[in-house]
Scaffold this motif. Structure first.
Motif, PDB file in Angstrom:
ATOM      1  N   VAL A 185      41.875 101.603 108.193  1.00  0.00           N
ATOM      2  CA  VAL A 185      40.742 102.014 107.286  1.00  0.00           C
ATOM      3  C   VAL A 185      41.513 101.610 106.173  1.00  0.00           C
ATOM      4  CG1 VAL A 185      40.478 104.036 107.981  1.00  0.00           C
ATOM      5  CG2 VAL A 185      42.436 103.485 106.633  1.00  0.00           C
ATOM      6  N   GLN A 186      42.975 100.800 106.038  1.00  0.00           N
ATOM      7  CA  GLN A 186      43.410 100.452 104.392  1.00  0.00           C
ATOM      8  C   GLN A 186      43.298  98.803 104.577  1.00  0.00           C
ATOM      9  OE1 GLN A 186      46.624 102.175 103.142  1.00  0.00           O
ATOM     10  NE2 GLN A 186      46.622 104.157 104.518  1.00  0.00           N
ATOM     11  N   LEU A 187      42.828  98.322 105.505  1.00  0.00           N
ATOM     12  CA  LEU A 187      42.910  96.672 105.522  1.00  0.00           C
ATOM     13  C   LEU A 187      41.940  96.759 104.390  1.00  0.00           C
ATOM     14  CD1 LEU A 187      42.718  95.359 109.861  1.00  0.00           C
ATOM     15  CD2 LEU A 187      44.564  96.072 108.240  1.00  0.00           C
ATOM     16  N   GLU A 188      41.127  97.038 104.736  1.00  0.00           N
ATOM     17  CA  GLU A 188      39.633  96.608 103.245  1.00  0.00           C
ATOM     18  C   GLU A 188      40.599  96.564 102.045  1.00  0.00           C
ATOM     19  OE1 GLU A 188      35.551  96.402 104.637  1.00  0.00           O
ATOM     20  OE2 GLU A 188      36.145  98.028 105.252  1.00  0.00           O
ATOM     21  N   ASP A 189      40.713  97.556 101.560  1.00  0.00           N
ATOM     22  CA  ASP A 189      41.488  98.484 100.148  1.00  0.00           C
ATOM     23  C   ASP A 189      42.772  97.027 100.309  1.00  0.00           C
ATOM     24  OD1 ASP A 189      39.514 100.143  99.967  1.00  0.00           O
ATOM     25  OD2 ASP A 189      41.175 101.598 100.174  1.00  0.00           O
ATOM     26  N   HIS A 190      43.904  96.437 100.529  1.00  0.00           N
ATOM     27  CA  HIS A 190      44.992  95.646 100.474  1.00  0.00           C
ATOM     28  C   HIS A 190      44.138  94.490 100.060  1.00  0.00           C
ATOM     29  CE1 HIS A 190      47.900  98.667 100.325  1.00  0.00           C
ATOM     30  NE2 HIS A 190      47.900  99.391 101.327  1.00  0.00           N
ATOM     31  N   ILE A 191      43.545  94.147 101.420  1.00  0.00           N
ATOM     32  CA  ILE A 191      42.778  92.490 101.192  1.00  0.00           C
ATOM     33  C   ILE A 191      41.956  92.654 100.147  1.00  0.00           C
ATOM     34  CG2 ILE A 191      42.070  90.469 102.950  1.00  0.00           C
ATOM     35  CD1 ILE A 191      44.318  92.138 105.258  1.00  0.00           C
ATOM     36  N   ILE A 192      40.434  92.670 100.349  1.00  0.00           N
ATOM     37  CA  ILE A 192      40.248  92.700  99.552  1.00  0.00           C
ATOM     38  C   ILE A 192      40.181  93.027  98.605  1.00  0.00           C
ATOM     39  CG2 ILE A 192      37.341  92.781  99.299  1.00  0.00           C
ATOM     40  CD1 ILE A 192      36.900  93.120 102.687  1.00  0.00           C
ATOM     41  N   THR A 193      40.250  94.208  98.053  1.00  0.00           N
ATOM     42  CA  THR A 193      40.343  94.933  96.427  1.00  0.00           C
ATOM     43  C   THR A 193      41.939  95.009  95.873  1.00  0.00           C
ATOM     44  OG1 THR A 193      38.988  96.570  97.665  1.00  0.00           O
ATOM     45  CG2 THR A 193      40.211  96.845  95.220  1.00  0.00           C
ATOM     46  N   ARG A 194      42.909  94.589  97.123  1.00  0.00           N
ATOM     47  CA  ARG A 194      43.922  94.400  95.918  1.00  0.00           C
ATOM     48  C   ARG A 194      44.804  92.678  96.244  1.00  0.00           C
ATOM     49  NH1 ARG A 194      44.184  99.854  98.477  1.00  0.00           N
ATOM     50  NH2 ARG A 194      44.087 101.198  96.254  1.00  0.00           N
ATOM     51  N   LYS A 195      43.950  92.809  97.207  1.00  0.00           N
ATOM     52  CA  LYS A 195      44.426  91.084  97.593  1.00  0.00           C
ATOM     53  C   LYS A 195      45.490  90.783  97.825  1.00  0.00           C
ATOM     54  CE  LYS A 195      40.550  89.331  95.337  1.00  0.00           C
ATOM     55  NZ  LYS A 195      39.764  89.966  95.455  1.00  0.00           N
ATOM     56  N   ALA A 196      46.547  91.816  98.378  1.00  0.00           N
ATOM     57  CA  ALA A 196      47.532  92.724  99.085  1.00  0.00           C
ATOM     58  C   ALA A 196      48.224  92.138 100.161  1.00  0.00           C
ATOM     59  CB  ALA A 196      47.937  93.738  98.379  1.00  0.00           C
ATOM     60  N   ALA A 197      47.687  91.171 100.982  1.00  0.00           N
ATOM     61  CA  ALA A 197      47.670  90.761 102.242  1.00  0.00           C
ATOM     62  C   ALA A 197      49.044  91.182 103.161  1.00  0.00           C
ATOM     63  CB  ALA A 197      47.499  89.647 102.330  1.00  0.00           C
ATOM     64  N   ARG A 198      50.019  91.358 102.587  1.00  0.00           N
ATOM     65  CA  ARG A 198      51.087  91.375 102.839  1.00  0.00           C
ATOM     66  C   ARG A 198      51.638  93.052 103.420  1.00  0.00           C
ATOM     67  NH1 ARG A 198      57.182  90.495  99.915  1.00  0.00           N
ATOM     68  NH2 ARG A 198      58.413  90.583 102.089  1.00  0.00           N
ATOM     69  N   LEU A 199      51.206  93.611 101.737  1.00  0.00           N
ATOM     70  CA  LEU A 199      50.798  95.202 102.436  1.00  0.00           C
ATOM     71  C   LEU A 199      50.545  95.526 103.304  1.00  0.00           C
ATOM     72  CD1 LEU A 199      51.086  96.615  98.622  1.00  0.00           C
ATOM     73  CD2 LEU A 199      53.016  96.160 100.162  1.00  0.00           C
ATOM     74  N   ALA A 200      49.358  95.172 103.621  1.00  0.00           N
ATOM     75  CA  ALA A 200      47.905  95.621 105.033  1.00  0.00           C
ATOM     76  C   ALA A 200      48.660  94.951 106.410  1.00  0.00           C
ATOM     77  CB  ALA A 200      46.855  94.299 104.726  1.00  0.00           C
ATOM     78  N   LEU A 201      49.248  93.875 106.266  1.00  0.00           N
ATOM     79  CA  LEU A 201      50.253  93.244 107.250  1.00  0.00           C
ATOM     80  C   LEU A 201      51.446  94.374 107.698  1.00  0.00           C
ATOM     81  CD1 LEU A 201      51.137  90.986 109.310  1.00  0.00           C
ATOM     82  CD2 LEU A 201      51.947  89.623 108.149  1.00  0.00           C
ATOM     83  N   ALA A 202      52.335  94.816 106.479  1.00  0.00           N
ATOM     84  CA  ALA A 202      53.556  95.937 106.696  1.00  0.00           C
ATOM     85  C   ALA A 202      52.336  96.963 107.506  1.00  0.00           C
ATOM     86  CB  ALA A 202      54.031  95.766 105.103  1.00  0.00           C
ATOM     87  N   LEU A 203      51.791  96.590 107.204  1.00  0.00           N
ATOM     88  CA  LEU A 203      50.803  98.692 107.930  1.00  0.00           C
ATOM     89  C   LEU A 203      50.390  99.044 109.827  1.00  0.00           C
ATOM     90  CD1 LEU A 203      48.700 100.166 105.176  1.00  0.00           C
ATOM     91  CD2 LEU A 203      50.472 101.100 105.939  1.00  0.00           C
ATOM     92  N   VAL A 204      50.032  97.399 109.453  1.00  0.00           N
ATOM     93  CA  VAL A 204      50.100  96.756 111.094  1.00  0.00           C
ATOM     94  C   VAL A 204      50.877  96.681 111.872  1.00  0.00           C
ATOM     95  CG1 VAL A 204      49.646  94.820 112.902  1.00  0.00           C
ATOM     96  CG2 VAL A 204      47.921  96.132 110.634  1.00  0.00           C
ATOM     97  N   MET A 205      52.077  95.821 110.960  1.00  0.00           N
ATOM     98  CA  MET A 205      53.332  96.203 111.499  1.00  0.00           C
ATOM     99  C   MET A 205      54.215  97.326 112.492  1.00  0.00           C
ATOM    100  SD  MET A 205      55.508  92.638 110.131  1.00  0.00           S
ATOM    101  CE  MET A 205      55.044  90.803 111.195  1.00  0.00           C
ATOM    102  N   LYS A 206      54.194  98.612 111.116  1.00  0.00           N
ATOM    103  CA  LYS A 206      54.234  99.608 110.840  1.00  0.00           C
ATOM    104  C   LYS A 206      53.777 100.339 112.628  1.00  0.00           C
ATOM    105  CE  LYS A 206      54.909 103.420 108.234  1.00  0.00           C
ATOM    106  NZ  LYS A 206      54.522 104.753 107.350  1.00  0.00           N
TER     107      LYS A 206
END
Length: 252
Positions: free
Chosen positions: A118-139
Motif C-alpha cells: 500500500v506504500q509503494l505508490e506513495d514512495h515511488i510515484i509521489t515522493r520519488k523515494a524508490a529506495r524506501l519502497a524497496l526497503a519495505l519490501v526487503m523488510k
C-alpha cells in the motif's frame, strides 16, 4: 524442488518475449510497472533491458539485470555502484532459496507485505523515494518469508510487491505471466485486513494496515500502537474524522 538462482538462464527466456512498453530511466520504469499493477493500462511485458545501466556489460551479464536494478535503487545515486551488486545478487538468491522451501511449521504473515504494497505508490510515484519502497519490501521478506506452500492469494501479494523491482525473476519464477490482479484486487483478497490512509490533524497521508476486526472494535487503540501516531496523540483528547477516503486524527 529447489535449484540455484541463475539469472542468465531466466533472462535468456524473457529476451524473446514481445515488448509492449519500455523505459530508459529506472524511476520511470518503476512508475510504469506500478501503473500497470494498478490497472491503468493494457497488460503486457515491460522490458527491463532498455534501462541505462551504469555497469560494464560483463557485470550486467554476471549479476543479472534484476540485481543491477536493486544496486541502482539501493545506491541512491552514490558513488561505487559496483559495491551494491554483490549484496543485491545475494538478496535475490536468498529469496529464491527461501521461496522453494516447504515450511508447514510456519504460518505466512501477509501483514508486512500488505504494508509494503500500500506504500509503494506513495514512495515511488509521489515522493520519488524508490529506495524506501524497496526497503519495505526487503523488510517484509525478512519478517515474513514466503515459502513454497503459500496460498494463491499470498503468492499474488508477494509477486505484486517484488515485480516493480525484480521483474525478470518475479514474472518467470513466481507469476510466469503478466500481472493478473490489480493492487485494489489484491487488497480486496485480504478482506480480513483494512488498508487505510491515516493523517494527523495538519499532516500528510500515510497508508497503514490493521486487522479489520480489531480496528473496527477500537480504532483509537489500534492507531495508538503506531509509534509516530502514539507520540503525537499521547495525553491528548482525539477524535477521528473520515476525509478523502482516509482517517484524519484531530485534537479536541
Amino acid at each position: 524442488m529447489t535449484f540455484r538462482y541463475n539469472p542468465q538462464s531466466i533472462e535468456k527466456q524473457v529476451r524473446k518475449w514481445p515488448v509492449l512498453f519500455s523505459e530508459t530511466d529506472i524511476l520511470q520504469d518503476l512508475i510504469l510497472r506500478l501503473n500497470q499493477l494498478s490497472g491503468k493500462f493494457e497488460k503486457g511485458w515491460i522490458t527491463p533491458f532498455s534501462i541505462n545501466m551504469p555497469f560494464e556489460k560483463n557485470l550486467i551479464y554476471e549479476y543479472g539485470i534484476d540485481a543491477c536494478r536493486l544496486a541502482i535503487i539501493n545506491s541512491n545515486n552514490q558513488n561505487s555502484l559496483e559495491n551494491f551488486l554483490e549484496p543485491s545478487y545475494k538478496w535475490i538468491a536468498k529469496f529464491h532459496e527461501t521461496y522453494f522451501k516447504n515450511r508447514t511449521d510456519i504460518v505466512f504473515n501477509p501483514l508486512p507485505w500488505l504494508e509494503a504494497l500500500v506504500q509503494l505508490e506513495d514512495h515511488i510515484i509521489t515522493r520519488k523515494a524508490a529506495r524506501l519502497a524497496l526497503a519495505l519490501v526487503m523488510k517484509a521478506f525478512k519478517n515474513a518469508p514466503p515459502f513454497s506452500n503459500i496460498t494463491s492469494r499470498e503468492k499474488h501479494l508477494v509477486y505484486s510487491c517484488i515485480y516493480p523491482f525484480i521483474p525478470v525473476y518475479s514474472t518467470t519464477i513466481i507469476n510466469e505471466s503478466s500481472p493478473q490482479y490489480s493492487l485494489n484486487e489484491i487488497k480486496e483478497n485480504f478482506n480480513e485486513f483494512i488498508c487505510i490512509k491515516v493523517s494527523l490533524e495538519k499532516g500528510g497521508w500515510h497508508w497503514q494496515v490493521f486487522s479489520r476486526k480489531i480496528f473496527e472494535a477500537n480504532p483509537i487503540l489500534e492507531l495508538s500502537k503506531i509509534k509516530w501516531i502514539n507520540k503525537a496523540i499521547k495525553g491528548k483528547n482525539t477524535i477521528i474524522k473520515e476525509e478523502e477516503g482516509g482517517i484524519r486524527i484531530c485534537f479536541s
